[in-house]
Design a protein around this motif. Structure first.
Motif, PDB file in Angstrom:
ATOM      1  N   TRP A  72       0.812  -1.220   0.000  1.00 50.37           N
ATOM      2  CA  TRP A  72       0.000   0.000   0.000  1.00 50.37           C
ATOM      3  C   TRP A  72       0.842   1.266   0.000  1.00 50.37           C
ATOM      4  O   TRP A  72       0.527   2.225  -0.711  1.00 50.37           O
ATOM      5  N   SER A  73       1.912   1.283   0.779  1.00 47.31           N
ATOM      6  CA  SER A  73       2.717   2.509   0.879  1.00 47.31           C
ATOM      7  C   SER A  73       3.410   2.841  -0.430  1.00 47.31           C
ATOM      8  O   SER A  73       3.769   4.003  -0.678  1.00 47.31           O
ATOM      9  N   ASN A  74       3.592   1.832  -1.276  1.00 44.06           N
ATOM     10  CA  ASN A  74       4.232   2.060  -2.574  1.00 44.06           C
ATOM     11  C   ASN A  74       3.214   2.312  -3.675  1.00 44.06           C
ATOM     12  O   ASN A  74       3.567   2.340  -4.848  1.00 44.06           O
ATOM     13  N   GLY A  75       1.959   2.489  -3.308  1.00 40.39           N
ATOM     14  CA  GLY A  75       0.936   2.777  -4.311  1.00 40.39           C
ATOM     15  C   GLY A  75       0.271   1.552  -4.874  1.00 40.39           C
ATOM     16  O   GLY A  75      -0.535   1.660  -5.814  1.00 40.39           O
ATOM     17  N   GLY A  76       0.590   0.358  -4.343  1.00 39.67           N
ATOM     18  CA  GLY A  76      -0.077  -0.862  -4.784  1.00 39.67           C
ATOM     19  C   GLY A  76      -1.500  -0.908  -4.257  1.00 39.67           C
ATOM     20  O   GLY A  76      -1.846  -0.233  -3.291  1.00 39.67           O
ATOM     21  N   ASP A  77      -2.305  -1.730  -4.895  1.00 42.51           N
ATOM     22  CA  ASP A  77      -3.728  -1.745  -4.571  1.00 42.51           C
ATOM     23  C   ASP A  77      -4.267  -3.149  -4.794  1.00 42.51           C
ATOM     24  O   ASP A  77      -4.013  -3.766  -5.837  1.00 42.51           O
ATOM     25  N   GLU A  78      -5.035  -3.654  -3.829  1.00 40.91           N
ATOM     26  CA  GLU A  78      -5.585  -4.998  -3.958  1.00 40.91           C
ATOM     27  C   GLU A  78      -6.628  -5.110  -5.053  1.00 40.91           C
ATOM     28  O   GLU A  78      -6.989  -6.235  -5.451  1.00 40.91           O
ATOM     29  N   THR A  79      -7.126  -3.978  -5.557  1.00 42.46           N
ATOM     30  CA  THR A  79      -8.062  -4.055  -6.671  1.00 42.46           C
ATOM     31  C   THR A  79      -7.338  -4.332  -7.988  1.00 42.46           C
ATOM     32  O   THR A  79      -7.963  -4.709  -8.972  1.00 42.46           O
TER      33      THR A  79
END
Length: 416
Positions: A211-218
């Motif tokens: 998440w902190s690196n801009g990743g997203d579970e969607t």
């Protein structure tokens, strides 16, 4: 927290305590004898998964105290964590739900979707002062169904003596983390430890990096997600992390840290009570590093919420809501946080708490921006969580590159 494996949020229940406290599904419903002849509610039921004998007793005391304030006796029962949601779903079908129900926050979406819960605004329960992330953990489709007295997340624990001996500063970026872990690694000791096991607990530990690196579970098959997974792969391949992280639980990671076999670890504040008993262990805790300076650290939110199930008795619901509100008032929040090393859910209370308990400051800071696991996908979160820990396993074992592993994770998240 989730289905079979709950992160961070609670200690594993003691087996003997669970056996003594298990409640059959038919026994949790509201009894006819709990209302007086005049219709006054004199007793309500409460259900949770605090089956550890000590913890069950502690929560029983809180419920009793808040029950007195609401003018009722609270009949408190607990079932093992893995049994709670299946039992709740059965009771929802048979309309025998308890009056007050505790849920791990990732389970709220699933239960609320069935119509089994009542929005708290119907009872005038005060939800002011909670961060948006904490409120979202107890919400479904824009309505708040549950409130958590305290919450938790993860941070970076480090051995002060080891870092000082190696001349290593507490890392704030991923590059600093890799360099520090390498310098701290030596025979019999690794620089870094995480829980990368194939459960939702492993997913929980990976989320801050994703998440902190801009990743997203969607959308898991992105360069940002691959960069996060590559970090863990690099730490393992360089020898800075043990290959055993593929099987370690968070409790195992803690044991490695206390034994001096790792200099740094990712873990939660529920470990602090045990570490405080280790007189020769000099440790510190800091927010987890981000990939580059300026990025915002986003960690997952752990903790249980209290809810008011639907019932045919508005009077019983009103009493349950009063008990719920009491559990979430500032004084109870603070007492609960001090007892369990968790973070009070109201920001103003958390700020005072961080000043009183400095070892919790990093967690208080991280909770301000923490994210509920279900906020993006709702009740589809478990599929994505499964895809994430599957990808972590595949990449760390070398079966797939991070990019390949995350493409497969996206297929799993999509139900493929």
């Amino acid at each position: 927290m989730i289905s079979a494996v709950r992160p961070p949020t609670r200690r594993i229940a003691a087996f003997l305590g669970a056996a003594a406290l298990v409640l059959a599904a038919s026994g949790c419903g509201a009894g006819a004898d709990t209302e007086s002849a005049a219709g006054e509610v004199t007793s309500i039921t409460a259900l949770d998964y605090y089956t550890d004998a000590t913890e069950h007793a502690q929560w029983g005391e809180r419920l009793t105290s808040c029950g007195k304030r609401a003018g009722v006796t609270v009949e408190h029962r607990s079932v093992p964590g893995a049994s709670l949601v299946p039992q709740v779903l059965r009771q929802a079908s048979s309309r025998t739900l308890p009056d007050l129900l505790m849920l791990d926050n990732p389970d709220v979406q699933q239960i609320a979707r069935t119509g089994a819960l009542t929005p708290l605004d119907r009872f005038g329960v005060d939800s002011g002062g909670f961060t948006p992330g904490i409120l979202s953990a107890g919400s479904y489709r824009g309505k708040v169904y549950g409130l958590a007295p305290t919450v938790s997340t993860v941070a970076l624990f480090y051995n002060k003596d080891m870092l000082a001996e190696a001349g290593v500063a507490v890392p704030r970026t991923w590059d600093e983390l890799k360099k520090a872990a390498a310098k701290l690694t030596r025979p019999g000791r690794y620089g870094m430890a995480v829980d990368a096991n194939p459960t939702f607990e492993g997913t929980w530990q990976f989320l801050p990096f994703l998440w902190s690196n801009g990743g997203d579970e969607t959308r898991l098959d992105t360069p940002e997600a691959a960069q996060a997974l590559r970090l863990w792969v690099d730490l393992l391949k360089s020898g800075s992390m043990s290959k055993s992280v593929l099987n370690w639980t968070q409790a195992d990671v803690h044991d490695q840290f206390v034994a001096g076999r790792t200099a740094m670890m990712v873990n939660g504040p529920w470990r602090i009570a045990a570490m405080n008993k280790e007189e020769r262990l000099h440790w510190g805790v800091a927010p987890l590093p981000v990939r580059r300076p300026g990025q915002t650290l986003i960690t997952p939110l752990g903790g249980e919420v209290w809810t008011v199930p639907n019932s045919s008795s508005p009077a019983r619901q009103a009493k349950a809501a009063r008990v719920l509100a009491c559990l979430n008032d500032p004084s109870h929040m603070l007492a609960t946080a001090r007892q369990y090393f968790t973070v009070p859910s109201r920001s103003a209370v958390a700020s005072r708490y961080a000043q009183q308990v400095p070892s919790m400051a990093a967690f208080v800071e991280s909770v301000e921006r923490a994210r509920a696991r279900t906020v993006r996908l709702g009740d589809r979160w478990p599929q994505a969580a499964t895809g994430i820990y599957t990808a972590v396993q595949a990449a760390l074992t070398g079966e797939q590159t991070p990019e390949e592993a995350l493409r497969n994770a996206q297929r799993i998240a999509n139900g493929g």
